[in-house]
Design a protein around this motif. Structure first.
Motif, short mmCIF file in Angstrom:
data_model
loop_
_atom_site.label_atom_id
_atom_site.label_comp_id
_atom_site.label_asym_id
_atom_site.label_seq_id
_atom_site.Cartn_x
_atom_site.Cartn_y
_atom_site.Cartn_z
N GLY A 297 46.84 -48.54 20.16
CA GLY A 297 47.08 -47.63 21.27
C GLY A 297 47.33 -46.21 20.83
N GLY A 298 48.32 -45.57 21.45
CA GLY A 298 48.53 -44.16 21.24
C GLY A 298 49.11 -43.79 19.88
N VAL A 299 48.40 -42.97 19.15
CA VAL A 299 48.80 -42.27 17.94
C VAL A 299 49.62 -43.12 16.97
CG1 VAL A 299 49.68 -40.08 17.05
CG2 VAL A 299 48.83 -40.19 19.38
N SER A 300 50.95 -43.20 17.15
CA SER A 300 51.79 -43.94 16.19
C SER A 300 51.46 -45.42 16.15
CB SER A 300 53.27 -43.75 16.53
OG SER A 300 53.57 -44.27 17.81
N SER A 301 50.73 -45.92 17.15
CA SER A 301 50.35 -47.34 17.15
C SER A 301 49.41 -47.66 16.00
CB SER A 301 49.68 -47.70 18.48
OG SER A 301 50.56 -47.51 19.55
N GLY A 302 48.76 -46.63 15.44
CA GLY A 302 47.93 -46.87 14.26
C GLY A 302 48.76 -47.39 13.10
N ILE A 303 50.03 -46.99 13.04
CA ILE A 303 50.93 -47.50 12.00
C ILE A 303 51.23 -48.97 12.26
CG2 ILE A 303 53.23 -47.27 11.00
CD1 ILE A 303 53.10 -44.29 11.61
N ASP A 304 51.47 -49.32 13.53
CA ASP A 304 51.70 -50.73 13.88
C ASP A 304 50.52 -51.59 13.43
OD1 ASP A 304 54.20 -50.71 15.79
OD2 ASP A 304 52.95 -49.10 16.52
N LEU A 305 49.30 -51.11 13.73
CA LEU A 305 48.11 -51.87 13.36
C LEU A 305 47.97 -51.99 11.85
CD1 LEU A 305 45.43 -53.27 13.92
CD2 LEU A 305 44.36 -51.02 14.16
N ALA A 306 48.15 -50.89 11.13
CA ALA A 306 48.00 -50.93 9.68
C ALA A 306 49.01 -51.88 9.04
CB ALA A 306 48.16 -49.52 9.10
N LEU A 307 50.24 -51.89 9.55
CA LEU A 307 51.24 -52.83 9.04
C LEU A 307 50.82 -54.27 9.28
CD1 LEU A 307 54.51 -51.01 10.14
CD2 LEU A 307 53.84 -51.49 7.79
N ALA A 308 50.22 -54.53 10.45
CA ALA A 308 49.76 -55.89 10.75
C ALA A 308 48.63 -56.30 9.80
CB ALA A 308 49.28 -55.96 12.20
N LEU A 309 47.76 -55.35 9.44
CA LEU A 309 46.66 -55.66 8.53
C LEU A 309 47.19 -55.93 7.12
CD1 LEU A 309 43.97 -53.09 9.73
CD2 LEU A 309 44.28 -55.48 10.42
N VAL A 310 48.20 -55.16 6.70
CA VAL A 310 48.82 -55.41 5.39
C VAL A 310 49.48 -56.79 5.37
CG1 VAL A 310 50.68 -54.69 3.83
CG2 VAL A 310 49.14 -52.98 4.82
N ALA A 311 50.15 -57.13 6.47
CA ALA A 311 50.78 -58.46 6.56
C ALA A 311 49.73 -59.56 6.48
CB ALA A 311 51.57 -58.58 7.86
N GLU A 312 48.58 -59.34 7.10
CA GLU A 312 47.50 -60.32 7.06
C GLU A 312 46.99 -60.50 5.63
OE1 GLU A 312 43.03 -59.76 8.36
OE2 GLU A 312 44.22 -60.25 10.13
N ASP A 313 46.92 -59.41 4.88
CA ASP A 313 46.39 -59.45 3.51
C ASP A 313 47.39 -59.94 2.48
OD1 ASP A 313 44.02 -58.39 4.50
OD2 ASP A 313 44.56 -56.32 3.98
N HIS A 314 48.65 -59.50 2.59
CA HIS A 314 49.60 -59.71 1.51
C HIS A 314 50.91 -60.38 1.94
CE1 HIS A 314 47.11 -57.40 -1.24
NE2 HIS A 314 47.00 -56.48 -0.30
N GLY A 315 50.99 -60.75 3.21
CA GLY A 315 52.18 -61.44 3.67
C GLY A 315 53.18 -60.53 4.34
#
Length: 342
Positions: free
Chosen positions: A178-196
């Motif tokens: 979603g809006g702007v800072s939500s890109g951080i939420d998404l990136a954190l979710a992708l890191v969690a998917e990759d590395h736990g």
């Protein structure tokens, strides 16, 4: 370590490419880039050699892009020139989505369609969803974007299943935020998917950010768009705001505009897309939100002032529309100079 393990080739870092479109906000790409870069540092400290190769790239051969405040940014590369497999591609959206029809982007859209099947993940930040939609990558998929752009995304791309509420969504290999800072939420979710989750939590703590941010985008957006004064809702709005604490049934609203209840209801729904009762309820919530943010009035007082009945009724209405209780909303959004100076 056995001989087979010692002779094994080290795994290559995942290549993450963040495409910065003209008109973006800096946080659109800087936030996610910092998440992946911080993950690299934490993985290295943990003795893990496989992290991310992070690149911020332009969508055209011209490596210059201009952000929303006119800052010229020189990217190290164009996405069109990147070699090697791209693991994750994120498109940082443009504030002015009119830029997306620029003929200069035609080559990028064609490249994106060709490259998409060969990537593990594709995603967007804020209005970057319009780029993915224009390239046909969101057809039939669930997606989100900035709450203020969600209706436009749905209107322009009816094959997309737009949900304006979450901070980010995932549908197969496609991820939107979603809006702007939500890109951080998404990136954190992708890191969690990759590395736990533990690695992602360490990144979040380093950035002083939530790993799983509470709430939904709907809490930030206006329930009612700015009213056109020629629109029947716009004509009523200022009068309604002064009478929210009073009974506001259809006969009274119709009488105020010198219309019959039946004709008023028909015209109102046609022009606003919702019933008069739903419009009044949303207006009452907007008024209550403002009081929760700006005053010290008790929840019970606010409920009465805004015509939301008692505290129990207001709580139920807030949960239905904003997915948060009035007390939690006040804690999250209240700003007080008195409290700051105490």
């Amino acid at each position: 370590m056995n001989q087979e393990e010692s002779s094994a080739e080290p795994l290559a870092a995942r290549q993450v490419v963040i495409v910065a479109m003209t008109g973006h906000m800096l946080l659109d790409f800087a936030g996610p880039a910092d998440v992946f870069s911080s993950a690299n540092q934490i993985l290295e400290l943990a003795g893990k050699k496989t992290g991310y190769q992070v690149r911020v790239a332009s969508p055209t051969e011209n490596r210059q892009v201009t952000n929303s405040v006119g800052m010229e940014i020189s990217c190290a590369s164009s996405v069109l020139d990147i070699t090697g497999p791209i693991d994750t591609l994120l498109v940082a959206g443009s504030n002015g989505i009119q830029h997306l029809d620029d003929p200069a982007y035609a080559v990028f859209y064609a490249w994106l369609e060709r490259a998409y099947p060969h990537m593990r993940r594709v995603g967007s930040i804020c209005a970057g969803a319009f780029v993915l939609a224009k390239a046909g990558l969101l057809n039939g998929k669930k997606a989100t974007t900035h709450w203020d752009r969600s209706r436009l995304l749905q209107k322009n791309y009816p094959l997309v299943r737009v949900d304006p509420n979450p901070f980010y969504t995932s549908d197969g290999k496609v991820h939107t935020s979603g809006g702007v800072s939500s890109g951080i939420d998404l990136a954190l979710a992708l890191v969690a998917e990759d590395h736990g989750r533990d690695i992602a939590a360490q990144v979040a703590r380093r950035l002083v950010f939530y790993l799983n941010r509470p709430g939904f985008q709907v809490q930030f957006g206006n329930l009612l768009p700015a009213g056109d004064q020629q629109h029947i809702g716009g004509k009523l709005r200022s009068w309604l705001v002064e009478h929210l604490h009073e009974p506001l049934d259809i006969p009274r609203l119709a009488d105020h505009l010198n219309m019959s209840p039946r004709n008023f209801t028909r015209v109102f729904h046609k022009q606003t897309g919702i019933s008069p009762a739903k419009y009044v309820e949303k207006l009452r919530i907007e008024a209550a939100r403002k009081r929760l943010e700006e005053t010290d009035a008790s929840l019970e007082e606010i409920a009465i002032q805004c015509g939301l009945g008692g505290l129990v009724s207001m709580r139920r209405t807030f949960l239905r529309h904003l997915m948060v209780t009035p007390s939690d909303y006040r804690r999250a959004f209240r700003t007080s100079l008195t409290e700051m100076m105490a």
